[in-house]
Design a protein around this motif. Structure first.
Motif, PDB file in Angstrom:
ATOM      1  N   GLY A 152      67.428   2.361  60.819  1.00 55.88           N
ATOM      2  CA  GLY A 152      65.873   2.124  61.598  1.00 55.88           C
ATOM      3  C   GLY A 152      64.889   2.967  61.241  1.00 55.88           C
ATOM      4  N   GLU A 153      65.054   3.874  59.946  1.00 56.01           N
ATOM      5  CA  GLU A 153      64.009   4.596  59.645  1.00 56.01           C
ATOM      6  C   GLU A 153      63.112   4.031  58.644  1.00 56.01           C
ATOM      7  OE1 GLU A 153      64.101   9.168  58.656  1.00 56.01           O
ATOM      8  OE2 GLU A 153      66.175   8.342  58.125  1.00 56.01           O
ATOM      9  N   PHE A 154      61.939   4.147  58.609  1.00 61.50           N
ATOM     10  CA  PHE A 154      60.923   4.062  57.534  1.00 61.50           C
ATOM     11  C   PHE A 154      60.834   5.128  56.421  1.00 61.50           C
ATOM     12  CE2 PHE A 154      57.255   0.783  56.604  1.00 61.50           C
ATOM     13  CZ  PHE A 154      57.197   1.026  55.475  1.00 61.50           C
ATOM     14  N   PHE A 155      61.564   4.951  55.583  1.00 62.72           N
ATOM     15  CA  PHE A 155      61.832   6.109  54.637  1.00 62.72           C
ATOM     16  C   PHE A 155      61.073   5.880  53.413  1.00 62.72           C
ATOM     17  CE2 PHE A 155      64.071   8.927  51.762  1.00 62.72           C
ATOM     18  CZ  PHE A 155      64.333  10.019  52.589  1.00 62.72           C
ATOM     19  N   ALA A 156      60.174   6.928  52.836  1.00 58.38           N
ATOM     20  CA  ALA A 156      59.471   7.134  51.815  1.00 58.38           C
ATOM     21  C   ALA A 156      59.994   7.976  50.820  1.00 58.38           C
ATOM     22  CB  ALA A 156      58.090   7.114  52.078  1.00 58.38           C
ATOM     23  N   LEU A 157      60.162   7.413  49.385  1.00 61.47           N
ATOM     24  CA  LEU A 157      60.297   8.249  48.405  1.00 61.47           C
ATOM     25  C   LEU A 157      59.007   8.380  47.839  1.00 61.47           C
ATOM     26  CD1 LEU A 157      63.469   6.607  46.940  1.00 61.47           C
ATOM     27  CD2 LEU A 157      63.468   8.797  47.692  1.00 61.47           C
ATOM     28  N   ARG A 166      61.342 -13.726  51.301  1.00 60.16           N
ATOM     29  CA  ARG A 166      62.528 -13.844  50.873  1.00 60.16           C
ATOM     30  C   ARG A 166      63.673 -12.931  50.984  1.00 60.16           C
ATOM     31  NH1 ARG A 166      61.818 -14.275  44.191  1.00 60.16           N
ATOM     32  NH2 ARG A 166      61.679 -12.230  44.602  1.00 60.16           N
ATOM     33  N   ALA A 167      63.150 -11.522  50.953  1.00 61.47           N
ATOM     34  CA  ALA A 167      64.161 -10.497  51.217  1.00 61.47           C
ATOM     35  C   ALA A 167      64.708 -10.349  52.467  1.00 61.47           C
ATOM     36  CB  ALA A 167      63.752  -9.238  50.741  1.00 61.47           C
ATOM     37  N   LEU A 168      63.808 -10.588  53.501  1.00 59.00           N
ATOM     38  CA  LEU A 168      63.909 -10.441  55.053  1.00 59.00           C
ATOM     39  C   LEU A 168      64.874 -11.467  55.594  1.00 59.00           C
ATOM     40  CD1 LEU A 168      60.608  -8.833  56.299  1.00 59.00           C
ATOM     41  CD2 LEU A 168      62.886  -7.861  56.206  1.00 59.00           C
ATOM     42  N   ILE A 169      64.753 -12.647  54.909  1.00 64.07           N
ATOM     43  CA  ILE A 169      65.566 -13.691  55.553  1.00 64.07           C
ATOM     44  C   ILE A 169      66.972 -13.612  55.411  1.00 64.07           C
ATOM     45  CG2 ILE A 169      65.768 -15.218  53.242  1.00 64.07           C
ATOM     46  CD1 ILE A 169      65.102 -17.609  55.129  1.00 64.07           C
ATOM     47  N   MET A 170      67.416 -12.696  54.414  1.00 58.90           N
ATOM     48  CA  MET A 170      68.764 -12.359  53.992  1.00 58.90           C
ATOM     49  C   MET A 170      69.319 -11.416  55.401  1.00 58.90           C
ATOM     50  SD  MET A 170      69.327 -13.885  51.435  1.00 58.90           S
ATOM     51  CE  MET A 170      70.912 -13.811  50.967  1.00 58.90           C
ATOM     52  N   ARG A 171      68.446 -10.901  55.977  1.00 63.83           N
ATOM     53  CA  ARG A 171      68.800  -9.808  57.082  1.00 63.83           C
ATOM     54  C   ARG A 171      69.617  -8.890  56.558  1.00 63.83           C
ATOM     55  NH1 ARG A 171      70.529 -14.589  61.174  1.00 63.83           N
ATOM     56  NH2 ARG A 171      68.504 -15.460  61.596  1.00 63.83           N
ATOM     57  N   PRO A 172      69.136  -8.188  55.640  1.00 65.30           N
ATOM     58  CA  PRO A 172      69.632  -6.852  54.934  1.00 65.30           C
ATOM     59  C   PRO A 172      69.927  -5.803  56.048  1.00 65.30           C
ATOM     60  CG  PRO A 172      67.373  -6.916  54.234  1.00 65.30           C
ATOM     61  CD  PRO A 172      67.828  -8.289  54.944  1.00 65.30           C
ATOM     62  N   ARG A 173      70.869  -5.028  55.637  1.00 67.39           N
ATOM     63  CA  ARG A 173      70.944  -3.754  56.427  1.00 67.39           C
ATOM     64  C   ARG A 173      69.788  -2.682  55.972  1.00 67.39           C
ATOM     65  NH1 ARG A 173      72.910  -2.348  60.093  1.00 67.39           N
ATOM     66  NH2 ARG A 173      74.469  -0.402  59.484  1.00 67.39           N
ATOM     67  N   VAL A 174      69.319  -2.908  54.710  1.00 65.63           N
ATOM     68  CA  VAL A 174      68.250  -1.987  54.243  1.00 65.63           C
ATOM     69  C   VAL A 174      67.270  -2.702  53.375  1.00 65.63           C
ATOM     70  CG1 VAL A 174      67.747   0.265  52.924  1.00 65.63           C
ATOM     71  CG2 VAL A 174      69.753   0.242  54.066  1.00 65.63           C
ATOM     72  N   LEU A 175      66.029  -2.871  53.689  1.00 69.62           N
ATOM     73  CA  LEU A 175      64.884  -3.457  52.862  1.00 69.62           C
ATOM     74  C   LEU A 175      64.431  -2.461  51.585  1.00 69.62           C
ATOM     75  CD1 LEU A 175      63.733  -6.268  52.060  1.00 69.62           C
ATOM     76  CD2 LEU A 175      61.778  -5.160  53.468  1.00 69.62           C
ATOM     77  N   LEU A 176      64.719  -2.516  50.299  1.00 66.76           N
ATOM     78  CA  LEU A 176      64.132  -1.493  49.570  1.00 66.76           C
ATOM     79  C   LEU A 176      62.722  -2.218  49.040  1.00 66.76           C
ATOM     80  CD1 LEU A 176      67.311  -1.370  47.496  1.00 66.76           C
ATOM     81  CD2 LEU A 176      66.564   0.229  49.385  1.00 66.76           C
ATOM     82  N   LEU A 177      61.689  -1.447  49.065  1.00 63.80           N
ATOM     83  CA  LEU A 177      60.425  -1.899  48.536  1.00 63.80           C
ATOM     84  C   LEU A 177      59.774  -0.848  47.424  1.00 63.80           C
ATOM     85  CD1 LEU A 177      60.064  -1.519  52.190  1.00 63.80           C
ATOM     86  CD2 LEU A 177      58.664  -3.517  51.287  1.00 63.80           C
ATOM     87  N   LEU A 186      55.718  -4.963  60.804  1.00 65.52           N
ATOM     88  CA  LEU A 186      56.861  -5.686  60.279  1.00 65.52           C
ATOM     89  C   LEU A 186      58.203  -5.017  60.566  1.00 65.52           C
ATOM     90  CD1 LEU A 186      57.444  -8.432  59.166  1.00 65.52           C
ATOM     91  CD2 LEU A 186      57.195  -7.443  56.858  1.00 65.52           C
ATOM     92  N   GLN A 187      58.076  -3.593  60.169  1.00 66.81           N
ATOM     93  CA  GLN A 187      59.310  -3.083  60.315  1.00 66.81           C
ATOM     94  C   GLN A 187      59.652  -2.920  61.793  1.00 66.81           C
ATOM     95  OE1 GLN A 187      60.054   0.492  60.673  1.00 66.81           O
ATOM     96  NE2 GLN A 187      62.026   0.740  59.865  1.00 66.81           N
ATOM     97  N   GLU A 188      58.784  -2.443  62.700  1.00 63.27           N
ATOM     98  CA  GLU A 188      59.052  -2.321  63.807  1.00 63.27           C
ATOM     99  C   GLU A 188      59.644  -3.521  64.479  1.00 63.27           C
ATOM    100  OE1 GLU A 188      55.732  -0.891  66.181  1.00 63.27           O
ATOM    101  OE2 GLU A 188      55.759   0.844  64.820  1.00 63.27           O
ATOM    102  N   LYS A 189      59.135  -4.767  64.029  1.00 64.75           N
ATOM    103  CA  LYS A 189      59.424  -6.226  64.613  1.00 64.75           C
ATOM    104  C   LYS A 189      60.809  -6.307  64.254  1.00 64.75           C
ATOM    105  CE  LYS A 189      56.360  -9.266  64.100  1.00 64.75           C
ATOM    106  NZ  LYS A 189      55.347 -10.463  64.183  1.00 64.75           N
ATOM    107  N   VAL A 190      61.425  -6.317  62.999  1.00 64.09           N
ATOM    108  CA  VAL A 190      62.462  -6.663  62.534  1.00 64.09           C
ATOM    109  C   VAL A 190      63.551  -5.777  62.744  1.00 64.09           C
ATOM    110  CG1 VAL A 190      61.761  -8.273  60.829  1.00 64.09           C
ATOM    111  CG2 VAL A 190      62.053  -6.019  60.080  1.00 64.09           C
TER     112      VAL A 190
END
Ligand SMILES: Nc1ncnc2c1ncn2[C@@H]1O[C@H](COP(=O)(O)OP(=O)(O)O)[C@@H](O)[C@H]1O
Ligand SMILES: [Mg+2]
Lengths: 373, 302
Positions: free
Chosen positions: A31-36, A148-159, A181-185
C-alpha cells in the motif's frame, strides 16, 4: 507487522566494471507510494527494471510477496510497469491497448469490455477507447499506459519517471491525480524520479540513491529534517553546509566549532561521534532568522543556546523576492554566503532588509542537522 | 533557415539540371524508344517500323509465353516467401545482437555484394553439382552410416547415388534465395532496429510470451520494413536472368532469358520490347499494390 511486499536484499547490478546498483537493500510495504529518488544515472531505472524482470541482479536477490523472483520472467511477475516513454502500442486502438494483457490472459471478451471501460474511466479517458494513440496528447497516452497496467490488478505498479515528459502545468495536475489514483486503487506504487519535489509531494517513503548506492530511506519529512549525509541534505531542498570539528559531545547537547562560520554550532541533542572528528552541520535557509544589526551591537542570544553559539554577523548581498517569501544571500566574515529564506508575513515586509544592510544570522539549537559523512 | 531551396532557382537548376538531363538522355529516352519498338515490326534485317501494331503484345499473351511469365512469377513469389521466412529471424538476430557482433553480422550479410554475381553463381554450382561438396558430405555420411549398420549386423545401404541438385527448378529457387536474401534482410533489419524496445518490454510486462509478442507487436510494427523487403526482393527475382540461366534446367526458363533471346539470337526487337514491357507493367503493378496497401495502412491509423 505484515510481510513486506517487496524485499531487495544486497542487490548489485554490474555493467562491465560499473556497478549501476551497488549492494542495495530495502523493503517496501503493502500500500505504500514508494519513490526511488536520485540524480540521473544513479541506477534508479536499473533497480526498477530488476523488479519488473527486464534485468537481473548480478548479486543479491529480490523477493515479491516473499517469493524469490530472480528466475521468474517479466510476463510471470505480479507487477506491471508504466514506461518512461509510455510504450503505448501505436498500431492498436486505446481500448485494444488497455485490453492487451487481459486478452493474453484469456479473459472472456465480455469481462474484458467491462474492465476496459472501468479502467478508462479510472484514468478519465471515458469514451476514448476507439481512438488511435497518435490522436492523443502526451498526457492522454500516459493515462492509457496507466490504465493498461492497472487493469492487470498488479500487486505492485512500477512507474519510471511518470511525470518527466509532461509540460509543467500538466505535471502538477498529473501529480495530484497519481496520488488520488493510488489511494483509490490501493495498489503499491513504486516510482522512479530525479525530481525531489515530485518525490516529496507524492511518496509515503523515499529511497535516495547516488551512484548506485542507497543513501537513505525515509519519509519525505525525515529526509528533509534529518538527512543522514551531505548528499541527501543537498539533494533534497536547499541547505547551508558548514564543516567543523566536534568539540563537545554530551548526552543532551553537542557543539561543533566551524572556522568557516566563525562561531560554534550548538545542538540540543547528543551524537555518536568521536570528539575532534570532522562533521558537517546542515542548516535549512528557512530555519535561520535575520535580525537587524548596527556597529558595536552585542550579539543577540538565542534562548535555548549558550552565548557565542548559533549567531553570526553578516551583510546582505542579494535578495530574490518570490511573493510568498524572499530569499537572501548573506555574506559572513569568512566570505561565505549563507542562504536565508523569510516568509513575507506582513505587507511591504521585503523592504525590511535591503541589500548591503548589516544583519545577525541566528538559529535555534534544534534547527541544524549534524552529518557525519 | 527559412528559405526554401526550391526557391533559389539558380542554385536549384545548377544542381539538378545535369541529373535531369542525364536521366532523360540515358534512361527515359532509350526506354521510350524500346517502348515504341514494342508497337513495331521488323523491316528487313536492321530496320524497325513503328506501325502501332499490337501483334507483339498478342504474341506475348500466347500460352507459351504466358506460362513462362507465370512460372517467373511463381519463382519470384517462392523466392520472396523463402527470403522472408529465412530473413526475418536473421534480421531479428542482428537487431538483438550486441553492438560488436551486430557490426560483424552486417558485414557478413553485405559481403556477397562485394563479389560478382557470376562468380557467386559458379561457386554455387560447385556446391550443388554431383561432385560438389553437398554431395561429397552426403556421400561421406552415406558410407559412415553403411559402415555403422554393418557393424551392428544390419544390411548396408547399398550403392551411393549422388543427389541430382543442379539444373532444375530447385537449383533456381535455391540460387535466387541465396542471391536475394541480403535485399530482404537489410530493410527488415532497418525496420526492426528502429523499433522502440519498450514496446516489446511492455508486451512481456503485460503477460505475453515471446511468440505472442513477435506476432502481435513486432510483425505489425515492422510491416513497412517487411513490405519494402518483399518488394525489393520480388522485383529483381522476377527479372532474374543469370541465375536461372546457369543453375536451371530446360524447364526452368524465366522470362528474362526469353527476352534476351529475342534481342540476340532471334533478332526480333519488337517482340523482345513487348516482353520487356510486359515485365515492367507487372513490376509497376507490384509497386502500385504496395503503395495502395501502405496508403490503406496509413488511413487505418487515422
Ligand atoms: N544496459 C546497460 N548497459 C550498460 N550500462 C548501463 C545499462 N543500463 C544502464 N547502464 C548504466 O548504469 C547507470 C545507471 O543507469 P540508470 O539505472 O538508467 O540510471 P537512472 O535511471 O538513475 O538515470 C548509468 O551509468 C548507465 O549508463
Ligand atoms: Mg532513468
Amino acid at each position: 507487522m505484515a510481510e513486506p511486499i517487496i524485499t531487495i536484499e544486497n542487490v548489485t547490478r554490474r555493467f562491465g566494471t560499473l556497478a549501476a546498483v551497488d549492494n542495495v537493500s530495502l523493503t517496501v510495504e503493502e500500500g505504500e507510494f514508494f519513490a526511488l529518488l536520485g540524480p540521473s544515472g544513479c541506477g534508479k531505472t536499473t533497480l526498477l527494471r530488476m523488479l519488473a524482470g527486464f534485468d537481473n541482479p548480478t548479486e543479491g536477490r529480490i523477493l515479491i510477496d516473499g517469493q524469490d523472483v530472480n528466475r521468474i520472467p517479466p510476463n510471470k511477475r505480479p507487477v506491471n510497469m508504466v514506461f518512461q516513454s509510455y510504450a503505448v502500442f501505436p498500431h492498436m486502438t486505446v481500448a485494444d491497448n488497455v485490453r492487451y494483457g487481459l486478452n493474453i490472459a484469456g479473459v472472456p471478451r465480455k469481462e474484458q469490455d467491462a474492465r476496459v471501460e472501468e479502467a478508462l474511466s479510472l484514468v478519465q479517458l471515458d469514451g476514448l477507447g476507439p481512438r488511435k494513440p497518435d490522436q492523443l496528447s502526451g498526457g492522454q497516452r500516459q493515462r492509457v499506459a496507466l490504465a493498461r497496467a492497472l487493469i492487470m490488478r498488479p500487486r505492485v505498479l512500477l512507474l519510471d519517471e511518470p511525470l518527466s515528459a509532461l509540460d509543467a502545468k500538466l505535471r502538477d495536475q498529473m501529480r495530484t491525480e497519481l496520488s488520488t489514483l493510488q489511494e483509490k486503487v490501493g495498489i503499491t506504487f513504486i516510482m522512479v524520479t530525479h525530481d525531489q519535489d515530485e518525490a516529496l509531494a507524492l511518496a509515503t517513503r523515499c529511497a535516495v540513491m547516488n551512484r548506485g548506492l542507497l543513501q537513505q530511506v525515509a519519509t519525505p519529512n525525515d529526509l528533509y529534517e534529518f538527512p543522514n549525509s551531505r548528499f541527501v541534505a543537498d539533494f533534497i531542498g536547499t541547505v547551508n553546509l558548514f564543516e567543523g570539528q566536534l568539540i563537545v559531545d554530551e548526552p543532551d547537547h553537542a557543539v561543533i566549532r566551524s572556522p568557516e562560520l566563525g562561531a560554534g554550532i550548538y545542538f540540543d541533542h547528543g551524537v555518536t561521534g568521536a570528539k575532534g572528528a570532522t562533521v558537517w552541520a546542515a542548516i535549512r535557509p528557512e530555519k535561520i532568522e535575520l535580525k537587524k544589526r548596527t556597529e558595536g551591537d552585542t550579539a543577540p542570544k538565542m534562548d535555548d543556546t549558550p552565548e557565542g553559539n548559533n549567531v553570526v554577523p553578516g551583510i546582505i548581498r542579494q535578495e530574490v523576492y518570490l511573493g510568498s517569501e524572499s530569499t537572501y544571500e548573506v555574506e559572513i566574515e569568512s566570505g561565505r554566503r549563507v542562504k536565508v529564506t523569510r516568509s513575507n508575513l506582513t505587507r511591504w515586509d521585503q523592504e525590511d532588509f535591503a541589500i548591503g544592510e548589516a544583519v545577525w544570522l541566528a538559529w535555534h539549537a534544534c534547527s541544524p542537522a549534524m552529518l557525519q559523512s | 533557415m527559412e528559405q526554401s531551396w526550391t526557391r533559389a532557382k539558380g542554385a536549384f537548376l545548377a544542381v539538378f539540371s545535369p541529373t535531369v538531363l542525364w536521366l532523360f538522355a540515358f534512361f527515359l529516352l532509350p526506354m521510350g524508344i524500346i517502348w515504341a519498338y514494342s508497337f513495331g515490326q521488323n523491316e528487313g534485317l536492321v530496320d524497325i517500323a513503328v506501325t502501332g501494331t499490337l501483334a507483339n503484345y498478342a504474341r506475348v499473351l500466347q500460352p507459351l509465353y504466358l506460362l513462362i511469365f507465370l512460372k517467373s512469377l511463381w519463382f519470384a513469389f517462392l523466392t520472396t516467401a523463402l527470403c522472408l521466412v529465412i530473413g526475418f529471424p536473421v534480421a531479428m538476430a542482428i537487431t538483438f545482437a550486441s553492438e560488436k557482433t551486430k557490426a560483424w553480422l552486417l558485414v557478413l550479410i553485405m559481403l556477397p555484394f562485394w563479389t560478382n554475381l557470376l562468380i557467386r553463381t559458379y561457386a554455387l554450382m560447385a556446391v550443388l553439382r554431383t561432385e560438389g561438396y553437398v554431395n561429397w558430405a552426403y556421400h561421406w555420411l552415406w558410407d559412415e552410416t553403411s559402415g555403422l549398420l554393418q557393424m551392428i549386423g544390419q544390411a548396408p545401404l547399398g550403392a551411393f547415388t549422388p543427389l541430382d541438385l543442379l539444373h532444375k527448378n530447385f537449383a533456381v529457387v535455391f540460387g535466387l534465395v541465396y542471391v536475394n536474401l541480403p535485399f530482404m534482410v537489410l530493410p527488415l533489419y532497418a525496420a526492426l532496429d528502429r523499433l522502440d524496445r519498450s514496446y516489446l518490454e511492455a508486451s512481456l510486462d503485460l503477460g505475453a510470451g515471446h511468440l505472442t509478442t513477435l506476432f502481435r507487436i513486432i510483425v505489425p510494427l515492422a510491416l513497412p520494413g517487411i513490405a519494402s523487403g518483399v518488394l525489393i526482393t520480388f522485383i529483381p527475382a522476377l527479372g532474374s536472368y543469370l541465375t536461372p540461366d546457369l543453375l536451371g534446367g530446360p524447364d526452368s526458363q524465366m522470362i528474362a532469358s526469353v527476352i534476351e533471346r529475342q534481342f540476340k539470337r532471334a533478332n526480333d526487337w519488337p517482340f523482345g520490347a513487348a516482353l520487356s514491357f510486359m515485365l515492367m507493367y507487372m513490376t509497376f503493378a507490384a509497386v502500385a499494390l504496395q503503395a495502395i496497401l501502405a496508403r490503406r495502412r496509413a488511413e487505418a491509423r487515422q
